[in-house]
Scaffold this motif. Sequence first.
Motif, PDB file in Angstrom:
ATOM      1  N   UNK A  68     -26.057   9.076  -1.167  1.00  0.00           N
ATOM      2  CA  UNK A  68     -25.291   9.501  -2.325  1.00  0.00           C
ATOM      3  C   UNK A  68     -23.949   8.774  -2.368  1.00  0.00           C
ATOM      4  N   UNK A  69     -23.584   8.296  -3.549  1.00  0.00           N
ATOM      5  CA  UNK A  69     -22.281   7.655  -3.726  1.00  0.00           C
ATOM      6  C   UNK A  69     -21.265   8.717  -4.109  1.00  0.00           C
ATOM      7  N   UNK A  70     -20.222   8.810  -3.337  1.00  0.00           N
ATOM      8  CA  UNK A  70     -19.294   9.914  -3.466  1.00  0.00           C
ATOM      9  C   UNK A  70     -17.907   9.445  -3.879  1.00  0.00           C
ATOM     10  N   UNK A  71     -17.136  10.402  -4.390  1.00  0.00           N
ATOM     11  CA  UNK A  71     -15.710  10.210  -4.614  1.00  0.00           C
ATOM     12  C   UNK A  71     -14.978  11.032  -3.565  1.00  0.00           C
ATOM     13  N   UNK A  72     -14.190  10.365  -2.741  1.00  0.00           N
ATOM     14  CA  UNK A  72     -13.495  11.028  -1.642  1.00  0.00           C
ATOM     15  C   UNK A  72     -11.994  11.003  -1.906  1.00  0.00           C
ATOM     16  N   UNK A  73     -11.411  12.175  -1.971  1.00  0.00           N
ATOM     17  CA  UNK A  73      -9.966  12.280  -2.138  1.00  0.00           C
ATOM     18  C   UNK A  73      -9.314  12.195  -0.766  1.00  0.00           C
ATOM     19  N   UNK A  74      -8.409  11.253  -0.582  1.00  0.00           N
ATOM     20  CA  UNK A  74      -7.691  11.102   0.681  1.00  0.00           C
ATOM     21  C   UNK A  74      -6.214  11.381   0.449  1.00  0.00           C
ATOM     22  N   UNK A  75      -5.708  12.353   1.188  1.00  0.00           N
ATOM     23  CA  UNK A  75      -4.285  12.663   1.190  1.00  0.00           C
ATOM     24  C   UNK A  75      -3.667  12.008   2.421  1.00  0.00           C
ATOM     25  N   UNK A  76      -2.534  11.337   2.242  1.00  0.00           N
ATOM     26  CA  UNK A  76      -1.888  10.678   3.374  1.00  0.00           C
ATOM     27  C   UNK A  76      -0.478  10.271   2.984  1.00  0.00           C
ATOM     28  N   UNK A  77       0.247   9.739   3.939  1.00  0.00           N
ATOM     29  CA  UNK A  77       1.636   9.383   3.710  1.00  0.00           C
ATOM     30  C   UNK A  77       1.806   8.116   2.892  1.00  0.00           C
ATOM     31  N   UNK A  78       2.877   8.073   2.128  1.00  0.00           N
ATOM     32  CA  UNK A  78       3.274   6.835   1.447  1.00  0.00           C
ATOM     33  C   UNK A  78       4.176   6.013   2.342  1.00  0.00           C
ATOM     34  N   UNK A  79       4.356   6.465   3.596  1.00  0.00           N
ATOM     35  CA  UNK A  79       4.995   5.687   4.651  1.00  0.00           C
ATOM     36  C   UNK A  79       3.942   5.331   5.695  1.00  0.00           C
ATOM     37  N   UNK A  80       4.339   4.512   6.688  1.00  0.00           N
ATOM     38  CA  UNK A  80       3.376   4.005   7.662  1.00  0.00           C
ATOM     39  C   UNK A  80       3.307   4.823   8.943  1.00  0.00           C
ATOM     40  N   UNK A  81       4.354   5.595   9.244  1.00  0.00           N
ATOM     41  CA  UNK A  81       4.428   6.227  10.552  1.00  0.00           C
ATOM     42  C   UNK A  81       4.856   5.226  11.610  1.00  0.00           C
ATOM     43  N   UNK A  82       4.934   5.698  12.847  1.00  0.00           N
ATOM     44  CA  UNK A  82       5.481   4.879  13.936  1.00  0.00           C
ATOM     45  C   UNK A  82       4.429   4.196  14.800  1.00  0.00           C
ATOM     46  N   UNK A  83       3.150   4.361  14.454  1.00  0.00           N
ATOM     47  CA  UNK A  83       2.091   3.749  15.264  1.00  0.00           C
ATOM     48  C   UNK A  83       1.225   2.861  14.386  1.00  0.00           C
ATOM     49  N   UNK A  84       0.909   1.679  14.905  1.00  0.00           N
ATOM     50  CA  UNK A  84       0.038   0.761  14.160  1.00  0.00           C
ATOM     51  C   UNK A  84      -1.352   1.354  13.944  1.00  0.00           C
ATOM     52  N   UNK A  85      -1.771   2.240  14.860  1.00  0.00           N
ATOM     53  CA  UNK A  85      -3.103   2.838  14.730  1.00  0.00           C
ATOM     54  C   UNK A  85      -3.266   3.593  13.419  1.00  0.00           C
ATOM     55  N   UNK A  86      -2.180   4.149  12.890  1.00  0.00           N
ATOM     56  CA  UNK A  86      -2.288   4.886  11.631  1.00  0.00           C
ATOM     57  C   UNK A  86      -2.761   3.969  10.505  1.00  0.00           C
ATOM     58  N   UNK A  87      -2.081   2.845  10.331  1.00  0.00           N
ATOM     59  CA  UNK A  87      -2.465   1.929   9.257  1.00  0.00           C
ATOM     60  C   UNK A  87      -3.792   1.240   9.574  1.00  0.00           C
ATOM     61  N   UNK A  88      -4.044   0.943  10.855  1.00  0.00           N
ATOM     62  CA  UNK A  88      -5.313   0.308  11.228  1.00  0.00           C
ATOM     63  C   UNK A  88      -6.499   1.217  10.897  1.00  0.00           C
TER      64      UNK A  88
END
Length: 230
Positions: free
Chosen positions: A6-26
């Motif tokens: 099934x092709x879905x629409x997924x709503x993702x809530x998250x920061x408009x900043x990056x945070x202090x760890x590269x793992x967040x953006x990765x």
Amino acid sequence: MLKTNERLSVCVYCGSSFGNRDDYSNNAEALGELFHQLKWRLVYGGGSTGLMGCIAKATMGPQLDGNVLGIIPDALISKERDQGNVDELNKKIKNNVENHKGSTPISSEYGETIVVRDMHTRKRLMANESDSFVAMPGGFGTLEEIMECITWSQLGIHSKPIILFNMDGFYDSLLLFLKHSIDQGFISETNGNIVQVATTPEEVIEKIKNYNPPEGRFNLNWSDEHDHQN
């Protein structure tokens, strides 16, 4: 449980900043790449900065053939909309979150954008357009938005999957709070299962596909809401 194809629409809530760890953006980029591969649509809060920009751009893919819908109030849109300004602003934000003043440029590289008049309209439209909800790391807005979705499920307004993407233990403290609320008799054990937890992008996909709304949620009459939510 959802059909695997099934092709879905997924709503993702998250920061408009990056945070202090590269793992967040990765991890945000990796989840977006999975959405692109699956041909799932990303629904998000619009804009091009921080983790929001990371997952939107990754979902669009290198050929810009992905499916992304950003929904943003006019007040949050920066007047400086060219790609050069996007890159410059993201550099400033990545170096220091204090440089983030709340507004964001928009660009077609991050998908389609719908501009609305206020936050309430934004949240309602994001929910209406989505089959499931995921929270990645973020701040006040991210927490408020995912908690509202959890509450709506508890009240029987919707039965859509709700996933905490607990990358690097970001949501450990929130999960402790939820456990404490269950232990203290404010949330039933069954309603505690409304929220599923994933620690990798692949597990987010798995949790969405295999989600079963728990028994024991409130069975209230939300006829007006159901017309909009289901």
